[in-house]
Design an enzyme around this catalytic site. Structure first.
Site, short mmCIF file in Angstrom:
data_model
loop_
_atom_site.label_atom_id
_atom_site.label_comp_id
_atom_site.label_asym_id
_atom_site.label_seq_id
_atom_site.Cartn_x
_atom_site.Cartn_y
_atom_site.Cartn_z
N ARG A 44 -6.67 -20.77 52.86
CA ARG A 44 -7.16 -21.90 52.07
C ARG A 44 -5.94 -22.56 51.43
O ARG A 44 -5.28 -21.95 50.60
CB ARG A 44 -8.13 -21.35 51.01
CG ARG A 44 -8.79 -22.40 50.13
CD ARG A 44 -9.72 -21.75 49.13
NE ARG A 44 -10.39 -22.75 48.30
CZ ARG A 44 -9.85 -23.26 47.20
NH1 ARG A 44 -8.67 -22.87 46.77
NH2 ARG A 44 -10.52 -24.17 46.50
N LYS A 57 -0.48 -21.08 43.65
CA LYS A 57 -0.92 -20.27 42.52
C LYS A 57 0.25 -19.76 41.69
O LYS A 57 1.39 -19.72 42.14
CB LYS A 57 -1.82 -19.12 42.99
CG LYS A 57 -3.20 -19.65 43.42
CD LYS A 57 -4.21 -18.57 43.68
CE LYS A 57 -5.55 -19.23 44.05
NZ LYS A 57 -6.53 -18.28 44.55
#
Ligand code: 9MG
Length: 294
Positions: free
Chosen positions: A265, A231
């Site tokens: 995740r 991210k």
């Protein structure tokens, strides 16, 4: 809150027909994006066969569950029609579930949820925490687990000046309220996972604060899932493009587990599993491999 009944750890986690144990070791969720515009593996796995091979590879590398997404949730993403999402996701769910692989489906749409559950999905990963009309009922009707994620706003606009009174308290309160709502609507506690939603309507400072405070989420008693892989917050910290964030992602996954995440995740399953195994050996003094490859 520590000491209160709600802080008791849940050991067995119902995940469709393949239950999992929470707390014994961290669980690995491998990301399978089947969207042409997906933010980090866009276009690479749109072919069905390639997607299946990638899913099987992640399982061989140690993934416990594969999270399939047919609609991008990256900042600025535009929703796709239901039929497109169904066409992208359901055949993969059917094939992988038939092979005995645990599958989660990343969707906000009740119709896709119902189809995914009928096709054998063991979990629904909803970035809008079952707030769409009909979503709660769709999940309650099945046996699968659900991940309730916090998001401020919606993907198209969420990164435009996100604001909180108190980031940790606001997000925690929202998640506990949604989890209680699920329980009141027939979704048993051992089917629920919560997720602070890093990057979803949050600045870098918000994301770092949430990671530092994962203990407050763990103390709710619900297992905590964390998604930080590749991210932009990591890009901001290390100054690297999305395809050069593997080391940063692995470091963040370790830090998340150390602070109480039950599930991470990730895109880079093999590297995350190796790092967690080494970390576990050093923490415990046992060099039995904790997370096994298959
Ligand atoms: C779909 N998706 C993208 N990022 C995510 C995250 O951090 N958590 C969950 N549950 N889903 C995510």
């Amino acid at each position: 809150m520590p000491g209160s009944p709600e802080s008791k750890p849940i050991r067995r986690w119902t995940c469709g027909t393949h239950p999992l144990t929470i707390g014994e070791r961290p669980l690995i969720m491998g990301i399978l994006n089947v969207t042409p515009d997906s933010f980090s593996d866009g276009g690479m796995f749109v072919g069905r066969e390639k997607a299946l091979q990638h899913a099987r590879r992640m399982v061989a590398d140690g993934a416990d569950i594969i999270d399939i997404g047919g609609e991008s949730t990256r900042p600025g993403a535009i929703p796709v029609p239901e039929d497109v999402e169904l066409e992208r996701v359901i055949p993969l769910v059917e094939t992988l579930a038939r092979e005995g692989i645990r599958v989660s489906v990343d969707t906000v749409k009740p119709l896709v949820m119902r189809a995914a559950l009928a096709a054998g999905a063991g979990m629904i990963n909803d970035v809008s925490a079952l707030t769409q009309p009909g979503a709660m009922e769709a999940v309650a009707a099945g046996e699968a687990a659900v991940c309730l994620m916090h998001m401020q706003g919606e993907p198209r606009t969420m990164q435009t000046e996100p604001h909180y009174e108190d980031i940790v308290q606001d997000v925690r309160e929202f998640l506990v309220e949604r989890a209680r709502m699920c329980e009141a609507n027939g979704i048993a506690r051992d089917r629920i996972v919560i997720d602070p939603g890093l990057g979803f309507g949050k600045t870098v400072a918000h994301n770092v604060a949430l990671l530092r405070a994962l203990g407050a989420f763990k103390a709710t008693g619900y297992p905590v899932l964390v998604g930080i892989s590749r991210k932009s917050t990591l890009g901001r910290i290390v100054g690297r493009d999305v395809n050069e964030r593997m080391a940063a992602s692995v470091a963040a996954a370790l830090a998340a587990v150390a602070r109480g995440a039950a599930i991470v995740r990730v895109h880079d399953v093999r590297e995350t599993v190796d790092a967690l195994n080494v970390w576990h050996a050093i923490e415990t003094g046992s060099y039995e491999t904790q997370i096994l490859r298959h």
